[in-house]
Write an enzyme that holds these catalytic residues in place. Structure first.
Site, mmCIF file in Angstrom:
data_model
loop_
_atom_site.group_PDB
_atom_site.id
_atom_site.type_symbol
_atom_site.label_atom_id
_atom_site.label_comp_id
_atom_site.label_asym_id
_atom_site.label_seq_id
_atom_site.Cartn_x
_atom_site.Cartn_y
_atom_site.Cartn_z
ATOM 1 N N LYS A 197 0.817 -1.227 0.000
ATOM 2 C CA LYS A 197 0.000 0.000 0.000
ATOM 3 C C LYS A 197 0.849 1.276 0.000
ATOM 4 C CE LYS A 197 -4.469 -1.505 1.726
ATOM 5 N NZ LYS A 197 -4.346 -2.940 2.051
ATOM 6 N N GLU A 216 -10.182 7.249 4.021
ATOM 7 C CA GLU A 216 -11.012 6.387 4.858
ATOM 8 C C GLU A 216 -10.294 5.047 4.963
ATOM 9 O OE1 GLU A 216 -11.692 6.540 1.603
ATOM 10 O OE2 GLU A 216 -11.569 4.384 1.269
ATOM 11 N N SER A 262 1.732 -9.784 -0.973
ATOM 12 C CA SER A 262 1.377 -8.360 -0.825
ATOM 13 C C SER A 262 1.720 -7.762 0.530
ATOM 14 C CB SER A 262 -0.111 -8.171 -1.132
ATOM 15 O OG SER A 262 -0.901 -9.007 -0.322
HETATM 16 C C1 LIG Z 1 -5.125 -3.990 1.623
HETATM 17 C C2 LIG Z 1 -4.404 -5.256 1.348
HETATM 18 C C3 LIG Z 1 -4.783 -6.121 0.298
HETATM 19 C C4 LIG Z 1 -6.005 -5.902 -0.539
HETATM 20 O O1 LIG Z 1 -6.024 -4.761 -1.299
HETATM 21 P P1 LIG Z 1 -5.791 -4.760 -2.874
HETATM 22 O O2 LIG Z 1 -6.124 -3.366 -3.255
HETATM 23 O O3 LIG Z 1 -6.726 -5.773 -3.472
HETATM 24 O O4 LIG Z 1 -4.382 -5.114 -3.123
HETATM 25 C C5 LIG Z 1 -3.999 -7.232 0.047
HETATM 26 N N1 LIG Z 1 -2.913 -7.513 0.793
HETATM 27 C C6 LIG Z 1 -2.535 -6.725 1.822
HETATM 28 C C7 LIG Z 1 -1.330 -7.095 2.603
HETATM 29 C C8 LIG Z 1 -3.261 -5.573 2.138
HETATM 30 O O5 LIG Z 1 -2.868 -4.798 3.164
#
Ligand SMILES: *Cc1c(COP(=O)(O)O)cnc(C)c1O
Length: 400
Positions: A89, A111, A378
């Site tokens: 993010k 938000e 992610s």
């Molecule tokens: C917020 C988040 C997601 C989901 O958000 P996307 O916009 O679909 O990427 C996935 N993995 C992590 C670690 C997150 O913090």
């Protein structure tokens, strides 16, 4: 490369479905985005912070032990979990805060549901001396107390929204009200590849660094592109960041993994692409989980970052055109992968990312050893350890 037209439509999806007073605010953001995304100075500054602050490029790690254990295709992990703040993010919030600065804004609002986007926003605002206001449903502030404190440590003000069900939807409404009243000095920071034009395109551009790095790293490691890309899909930002740079590499298959939660009956999951129908939510058109009357259905996932009833317009378009395939993974399967990756590779994944790992583990078994899968890891799982430990203690799940 961006696939949308000048109105922000990806095929029939995306666009802008907002009241007239928001139109001009979004136009200002769009004009700045169009100008700066090609501006060498802006791009050099972005690159500087990606390298020196976020820690990019992060590794593309060959998960050799997991691969051997499964006995099929090779699994590579793109280590977004190693970024500063522990997830992808931050790629987006750094990009957007640099844009807000160039727009002369002094105040950033956002938000947040689970708090992850709020923390990434507060981090970027601390670094660039922006006043930061985070809207959060009161119910969510209770469930995510540690993230509220993190945001406060970073200098942000967290506003608990007490309207309606006191969750993400009401927080979005409160943030939009603020924006309409204060747009002259205020920038609205969106956290995923969703929302009205230009946000999905902008988030694509700031997250595409993931796929661009993967391409180079894979060519260096294997001398070829991967056969499969696998990423979890909440709003869709980490997935589009991995997928988009490979759009024209038709031999590379893309698989987005949605949360099947406790099963695929209404209210038990958040598989918007798999089970939704086209509709409008939060100012844009996409696949939406809705009942026959068009009312938005409740959603569930073990991972707070994935439970959104809509999804990015670009994924909606990829689905309809067949460029990507979307599958589902249950809470239990994600938990199994959470344990497996922790034990086998010494990497505790975020529960969101564990959905992608779970699908890649199934897929790898069906492939031959010369085929390669890249999984977008992610985020790291530290934020989820207390939740999983509670479930083990309450014997809701067994530690394998
Ligand atoms: C917020 C988040 C997601 C989901 O958000 P996307 O916009 O679909 O990427 C996935 N993995 C992590 C670690 C997150 O913090």
């Amino acid at each position: 490369m961006l696939l949308c037209d000048e109105k922000g439509f990806f095929g029939e999806f995306g666009g802008r479905f907002v009241p007239p007073e928001l139109d001009k605010v979004l136009d200002e953001v769009k004009d700045a985005f169009e100008k700066y995304r090609k501006d060498p100075e802006f791009l050099a500054e972005l690159k500087y912070y990606y390298q020196q602050y976020v820690g990019r490029p992060n590794p593309l790690y060959f998960a050799e032990k997991l691969t051997k254990k499964l006995g099929g295709g090779k699994i590579y992990l793109k280590r977004e979990d190693l970024n500063h703040t522990g997830a992808h993010k931050i790629n987006n919030t750094i990009g957007q805060v640099l844009l807000a600065k160039r727009l002369g804004k002094k105040r950033v609002i956002a938000e947040t549901g689970a708090g992850q986007h709020g923390v990434a926003t507060a981090t970027a605002c601390a670094l660039f001396d922006m006043e930061c206001i985070i809207y959060m449903g009161e119910e969510d502030t209770r469930r995510q107390q540690l993230n509220v404190f993190r945001m406060e440590l970073l200098g942000a003000k967290v506003v608990a929204v007490t309207e309606g069900l006191r969750t993400l939807k009401e927080a979005v409404d409160a943030a939009l009200d603020d924006l309409i009243q204060n747009y002259e000095n205020t920038y609205y920071m969106l956290g995923s590849a969703v929302g009205p034009d230009p946000y999905p395109a902008m988030v694509n551009v700031f997250q595409s660094v993931i796929g661009q790095e993967v391409k180079e790293q894979m060519l260096e490691a294997e001398g070829c592109l991967p056969d499969y890309l696998v990423a979890c899909v909440g709003g869709g930002s980490n997935a589009i960041g991995l997928f988009a740079p490979f759009y024209n590499d038709k031999e590379v298959k893309m698989i987005g993994v949605e949360p099947a939660g406790k099963g695929l009956s209404p209210g038990m999951h958040a598989a918007s692409l798999t089970l939704g129908k086209p509709g409008v939510i939060h100012g844009f058109k996409c696949y939406v989980l809705q009942d026959d009357k068009g009312d938005i259905l409740p959603v569930h996932s073990i991972s707070a970052g994935l439970d959104y009833p809509g999804v990015g317009p670009e994924h909606s378009y990829y689905k309809d055109t067949g460029r990507a395939e979307y599958v589902t993974i249950t809470d239990q399967e994600a938990l199994d992968a959470f344990f497996e990756l922790s034990k086998t590779e010494g990497i505790i994944p975020a529960l969101e990312s564990a959905h992608a790992v779970a699908y890649a583990m199934k897929l790898a078994k069906t492939l031959s050893p010369d085929q390669k899968i890249v999984v977008n890891l992610s985020g790291r799982g530290d934020k989820d350890v207390a939740q999983v430990s509670e479930m083990v203690k309450n014997k809701q799940i067994a530690l394998i």
